[in-house]
Design a protein around this motif. Structure first.
Motif, PDB file in Angstrom:
ATOM      1  N   ASP A 115       0.835  -1.196   0.000  1.00  0.00           N
ATOM      2  CA  ASP A 115       0.000   0.000   0.000  1.00  0.00           C
ATOM      3  C   ASP A 115       0.873   1.250   0.000  1.00  0.00           C
ATOM      4  OD1 ASP A 115      -2.352  -1.488   0.089  1.00  0.00           O
ATOM      5  OD2 ASP A 115      -2.333  -1.566   2.288  1.00  0.00           O
ATOM      6  N   PRO A 116       0.506   2.264  -0.792  1.00  0.00           N
ATOM      7  CA  PRO A 116       1.322   3.481  -0.825  1.00  0.00           C
ATOM      8  C   PRO A 116       1.142   4.329   0.422  1.00  0.00           C
ATOM      9  CG  PRO A 116      -0.613   3.739  -2.227  1.00  0.00           C
ATOM     10  CD  PRO A 116      -0.631   2.319  -1.734  1.00  0.00           C
ATOM     11  N   GLU A 117       2.239   4.870   0.913  1.00  0.00           N
ATOM     12  CA  GLU A 117       2.223   5.871   1.977  1.00  0.00           C
ATOM     13  C   GLU A 117       2.658   7.197   1.345  1.00  0.00           C
ATOM     14  OE1 GLU A 117       4.597   7.054   6.071  1.00  0.00           O
ATOM     15  OE2 GLU A 117       4.889   5.065   5.213  1.00  0.00           O
ATOM     16  N   TRP A 118       1.695   7.941   0.825  1.00  0.00           N
ATOM     17  CA  TRP A 118       2.000   9.188   0.119  1.00  0.00           C
ATOM     18  C   TRP A 118       2.493  10.215   1.142  1.00  0.00           C
ATOM     19  CZ3 TRP A 118       1.711   8.885  -5.121  1.00  0.00           C
ATOM     20  CH2 TRP A 118       0.936   7.855  -5.664  1.00  0.00           C
ATOM     21  N   GLN A 119       3.728  10.695   0.941  1.00  0.00           N
ATOM     22  CA  GLN A 119       4.275  11.678   1.870  1.00  0.00           C
ATOM     23  C   GLN A 119       3.546  13.017   1.728  1.00  0.00           C
ATOM     24  OE1 GLN A 119       8.562  12.115   1.579  1.00  0.00           O
ATOM     25  NE2 GLN A 119       8.727  12.166   3.790  1.00  0.00           N
ATOM     26  N   THR A 120       3.083  13.287   0.537  1.00  0.00           N
ATOM     27  CA  THR A 120       2.174  14.396   0.293  1.00  0.00           C
ATOM     28  C   THR A 120       0.873  13.788  -0.230  1.00  0.00           C
ATOM     29  OG1 THR A 120       3.090  14.667  -1.931  1.00  0.00           O
ATOM     30  CG2 THR A 120       4.022  16.036  -0.192  1.00  0.00           C
ATOM     31  N   ARG A 121      -0.054  14.628  -0.641  1.00  0.00           N
ATOM     32  CA  ARG A 121      -1.318  14.093  -1.142  1.00  0.00           C
ATOM     33  C   ARG A 121      -1.118  13.347  -2.456  1.00  0.00           C
ATOM     34  NH1 ARG A 121      -6.078  18.208  -2.703  1.00  0.00           N
ATOM     35  NH2 ARG A 121      -4.668  18.479  -4.483  1.00  0.00           N
ATOM     36  N   ARG A 122      -1.850  12.249  -2.620  1.00  0.00           N
ATOM     37  CA  ARG A 122      -1.794  11.518  -3.882  1.00  0.00           C
ATOM     38  C   ARG A 122      -2.201  12.447  -5.019  1.00  0.00           C
ATOM     39  NH1 ARG A 122      -2.989   5.863  -5.315  1.00  0.00           N
ATOM     40  NH2 ARG A 122      -3.417   5.830  -7.542  1.00  0.00           N
ATOM     41  N   PRO A 123      -1.392  12.542  -6.102  1.00  0.00           N
ATOM     42  CA  PRO A 123      -1.770  13.388  -7.235  1.00  0.00           C
ATOM     43  C   PRO A 123      -3.084  12.924  -7.858  1.00  0.00           C
ATOM     44  CG  PRO A 123       0.550  12.748  -7.373  1.00  0.00           C
ATOM     45  CD  PRO A 123      -0.065  11.916  -6.279  1.00  0.00           C
ATOM     46  N   ARG A 124      -3.974  13.841  -8.109  1.00  0.00           N
ATOM     47  CA  ARG A 124      -5.282  13.468  -8.645  1.00  0.00           C
ATOM     48  C   ARG A 124      -5.188  12.981 -10.090  1.00  0.00           C
ATOM     49  NH1 ARG A 124      -9.775  17.814  -7.588  1.00  0.00           N
ATOM     50  NH2 ARG A 124     -11.061  15.988  -8.094  1.00  0.00           N
ATOM     51  N   TRP A 125      -4.078  13.282 -10.750  1.00  0.00           N
ATOM     52  CA  TRP A 125      -3.897  12.842 -12.138  1.00  0.00           C
ATOM     53  C   TRP A 125      -3.296  11.434 -12.216  1.00  0.00           C
ATOM     54  CZ3 TRP A 125       1.112  11.537 -12.926  1.00  0.00           C
ATOM     55  CH2 TRP A 125       2.095  12.180 -12.148  1.00  0.00           C
ATOM     56  N   TRP A 126      -2.951  10.868 -11.075  1.00  0.00           N
ATOM     57  CA  TRP A 126      -2.226   9.590 -11.050  1.00  0.00           C
ATOM     58  C   TRP A 126      -3.219   8.429 -11.141  1.00  0.00           C
ATOM     59  CZ3 TRP A 126       3.218   9.258  -9.898  1.00  0.00           C
ATOM     60  CH2 TRP A 126       3.709   7.949  -9.859  1.00  0.00           C
ATOM     61  N   PRO A 127      -3.175   7.622 -12.211  1.00  0.00           N
ATOM     62  CA  PRO A 127      -4.086   6.477 -12.308  1.00  0.00           C
ATOM     63  C   PRO A 127      -3.649   5.352 -11.382  1.00  0.00           C
ATOM     64  CG  PRO A 127      -2.642   6.577 -14.230  1.00  0.00           C
ATOM     65  CD  PRO A 127      -2.338   7.797 -13.418  1.00  0.00           C
ATOM     66  N   SER A 128      -4.589   4.795 -10.634  1.00  0.00           N
ATOM     67  CA  SER A 128      -4.244   3.728  -9.696  1.00  0.00           C
ATOM     68  C   SER A 128      -3.767   2.474 -10.417  1.00  0.00           C
ATOM     69  CB  SER A 128      -5.434   3.405  -8.791  1.00  0.00           C
ATOM     70  OG  SER A 128      -6.562   3.058  -9.550  1.00  0.00           O
ATOM     71  N   GLU A 129      -4.075   2.360 -11.710  1.00  0.00           N
ATOM     72  CA  GLU A 129      -3.555   1.238 -12.507  1.00  0.00           C
ATOM     73  C   GLU A 129      -2.042   1.314 -12.655  1.00  0.00           C
ATOM     74  OE1 GLU A 129      -7.787   1.862 -13.481  1.00  0.00           O
ATOM     75  OE2 GLU A 129      -6.044   3.191 -13.368  1.00  0.00           O
ATOM     76  N   PHE A 130      -1.448   2.461 -12.341  1.00  0.00           N
ATOM     77  CA  PHE A 130       0.000   2.644 -12.457  1.00  0.00           C
ATOM     78  C   PHE A 130       0.675   2.816 -11.102  1.00  0.00           C
ATOM     79  CE2 PHE A 130      -0.892   3.013 -16.855  1.00  0.00           C
ATOM     80  CZ  PHE A 130       0.297   2.863 -17.542  1.00  0.00           C
ATOM     81  N   ASP A 131       0.065   2.325 -10.031  1.00  0.00           N
ATOM     82  CA  ASP A 131       0.721   2.405  -8.729  1.00  0.00           C
ATOM     83  C   ASP A 131       1.988   1.554  -8.669  1.00  0.00           C
ATOM     84  OD1 ASP A 131      -1.155   4.183  -7.862  1.00  0.00           O
ATOM     85  OD2 ASP A 131      -2.006   2.905  -6.298  1.00  0.00           O
ATOM     86  N   TRP A 132       2.146   0.626  -9.632  1.00  0.00           N
ATOM     87  CA  TRP A 132       3.404  -0.137  -9.694  1.00  0.00           C
ATOM     88  C   TRP A 132       4.591   0.778  -9.950  1.00  0.00           C
ATOM     89  CZ3 TRP A 132       6.052   0.488 -14.202  1.00  0.00           C
ATOM     90  CH2 TRP A 132       5.322   0.820 -15.352  1.00  0.00           C
ATOM     91  N   VAL A 133       4.346   1.946 -10.534  1.00  0.00           N
ATOM     92  CA  VAL A 133       5.422   2.914 -10.798  1.00  0.00           C
ATOM     93  C   VAL A 133       6.132   3.293  -9.498  1.00  0.00           C
ATOM     94  CG1 VAL A 133       5.835   5.322 -11.484  1.00  0.00           C
ATOM     95  CG2 VAL A 133       4.462   3.822 -12.948  1.00  0.00           C
ATOM     96  N   VAL A 134       5.380   3.342  -8.391  1.00  0.00           N
ATOM     97  CA  VAL A 134       5.981   3.671  -7.097  1.00  0.00           C
ATOM     98  C   VAL A 134       6.089   2.426  -6.219  1.00  0.00           C
ATOM     99  CG1 VAL A 134       5.412   6.114  -7.082  1.00  0.00           C
ATOM    100  CG2 VAL A 134       3.689   4.459  -6.309  1.00  0.00           C
ATOM    101  N   GLY A 135       6.153   1.251  -6.858  1.00  0.00           N
ATOM    102  CA  GLY A 135       6.409   0.009  -6.140  1.00  0.00           C
ATOM    103  C   GLY A 135       5.254  -0.523  -5.329  1.00  0.00           C
ATOM    104  N   CYS A 136       4.021  -0.173  -5.720  1.00  0.00           N
ATOM    105  CA  CYS A 136       2.859  -0.561  -4.928  1.00  0.00           C
ATOM    106  C   CYS A 136       1.889  -1.418  -5.734  1.00  0.00           C
ATOM    107  CB  CYS A 136       2.136   0.680  -4.403  1.00  0.00           C
ATOM    108  SG  CYS A 136       3.150   1.654  -3.258  1.00  0.00           S
ATOM    109  N   THR A 137       0.991  -2.066  -5.020  1.00  0.00           N
ATOM    110  CA  THR A 137      -0.044  -2.868  -5.655  1.00  0.00           C
ATOM    111  C   THR A 137      -0.963  -1.949  -6.458  1.00  0.00           C
ATOM    112  OG1 THR A 137       0.054  -4.470  -3.860  1.00  0.00           O
ATOM    113  CG2 THR A 137      -1.951  -4.458  -5.205  1.00  0.00           C
ATOM    114  N   TYR A 138      -1.274  -2.348  -7.674  1.00  0.00           N
ATOM    115  CA  TYR A 138      -2.039  -1.490  -8.575  1.00  0.00           C
ATOM    116  C   TYR A 138      -3.429  -2.064  -8.839  1.00  0.00           C
ATOM    117  CZ  TYR A 138      -0.323  -5.012 -11.871  1.00  0.00           C
ATOM    118  OH  TYR A 138      -0.029  -6.201 -12.490  1.00  0.00           O
ATOM    119  N   ARG A 139      -4.337  -1.195  -9.276  1.00  0.00           N
ATOM    120  CA  ARG A 139      -5.679  -1.665  -9.621  1.00  0.00           C
ATOM    121  C   ARG A 139      -5.594  -2.637 -10.785  1.00  0.00           C
ATOM    122  NH1 ARG A 139      -9.894   2.815 -11.192  1.00  0.00           N
ATOM    123  NH2 ARG A 139      -9.844   3.186  -8.926  1.00  0.00           N
TER     124      ARG A 139
END
Length: 305
Positions: A115-139
């Motif tokens: 699960d991502p621990e966003w140090q700031t707010r999650r960018p609203r433009w960021w698709p959850s299908e690409f959470d692998w970009v930050v090493g996290c489980t993706y949709r």
């Protein structure tokens, strides 16, 4: 069991301590905690002074995460090795749940949800299908325990005897410092499964939190990471024999991402205007990864020639 944290920079000192603290709080305590330091004598000395109860060793291989993992495979004393990223925190039952997923001998390794621990707010433009970009489980990943091609490298347990049965991680793949590359666990798990006939499991009931700093929340990082993923996947596709190595990616591109684009457009119609950006960035992410893949294939052809 040996719990392993690979580290490389003192800039992450506080996060390293949090990662190690989360290992001390496990409901299933590891027999040994091994910290592998990536060619940084000052960091190694600081860790040895601050954490005398932890076994601290130097990466004996090529600089990078793969070399650190190979060092752990060679030096660990436990029958199982649990790898945790140095900027992550494991839930208290992380190890217990993963070990339970490895109850049969055919299971070579298991990975948890990240699960991502966003140090700031999650960018609203960021698709959850690409959470692998930050090493996290993706949709698009399964919601229940199942067999997978490979677990997430920063939240996985492997059998130590894989070093004899399948060898070591390829050191021309994997992250070196802040360079956003990967796929070393993809290639390793494909090779291990082919050589042993075993499988790997994904266990979403087991979780870790993975830090996402502001530097990784930029559009340039997003595209660079997608491009680097394409480069790495080209090496995997070229080097792995047997069943189609990129079947997971084909399902992702043909099933998961079209649904993500449609969801983003639907959100935009419903006046969630960043939904249009999320849909657009899915397309741009695929384009960047495809460009990296084509470039990687061309490089391999040139080298082979």
């Amino acid at each position: 069991m040996t719990a392993v944290v690979c580290v490389y920079t003192e800039r992450r000192w506080d996060r390293i301590l949090l990662a190690l603290h989360s290992l001390r709080e496990q409901t299933l305590a590891p027999q040994e905690v091994l910290v592998v330091v990536d060619h940084n004598p000052a960091l190694r000395a600081r860790l040895e002074v601050a954490l005398p109860e932890v076994r601290v060793v130097e990466n004996r291989h090529r600089q990078g995460l793969s070399g650190g993992r190979n060092t752990a495979l060679e030096l660990a004393t436990g029958d199982l090795l649990a790898f945790l990223d140095d900027d992550a925190q494991a839930a208290p039952d992380w190890l217990e749940t993963l070990v339970r997923a490895m109850s049969t001998d055919d299971v070579l390794g298991a990975g948890s949800r990240v699960d991502p621990e966003w140090q700031t707010r999650r960018p609203r433009w960021w698709p959850s299908e690409f959470d692998w970009v930050v090493g996290c489980t993706y949709r698009g990943m399964p919601g229940t325990s199942c067999v997978v091609r490979n677990p997430s490298g920063g939240a996985m347990v492997l059998r130590r005897d894989l070093r004899e049965r399948a060898g070591l991680f390829r050191e021309d793949l994997g992250r070196v410092g802040d360079r956003p590359v990967g796929c070393e666990e993809t290639e390793y798990c494909l090779r291990a499964a082919r050589l042993t006939g075993g499988v790997f499991r994904y266990e979403p009931a087991s979780t870790i939190l993975h830090l996402v700093p502001p530097a990784r929340c930029t559009w340039s990082y997003f595209l660079n990471r997608c491009y680097s993923e394409g480069l790495s996947k080209a090496i995997v596709a070229k080097s792995v024999r047997g069943a189609a190595p990129l079947a997971t990616e084909r399902h992702y591109v043909t099933r998961v991402l079209p649904a993500g684009v449609l969801a983003g457009l639907t959100d935009a119609v419903s006046l969630d205007l960043p939904g249009l950006l999320r849909a657009s960035n899915i397309v741009l992410g695929v384009a960047a990864a495809s460009a990296g893949f084509v470039t990687g294939r061309a490089r391999r052809v040139a080298l082979d020639g």
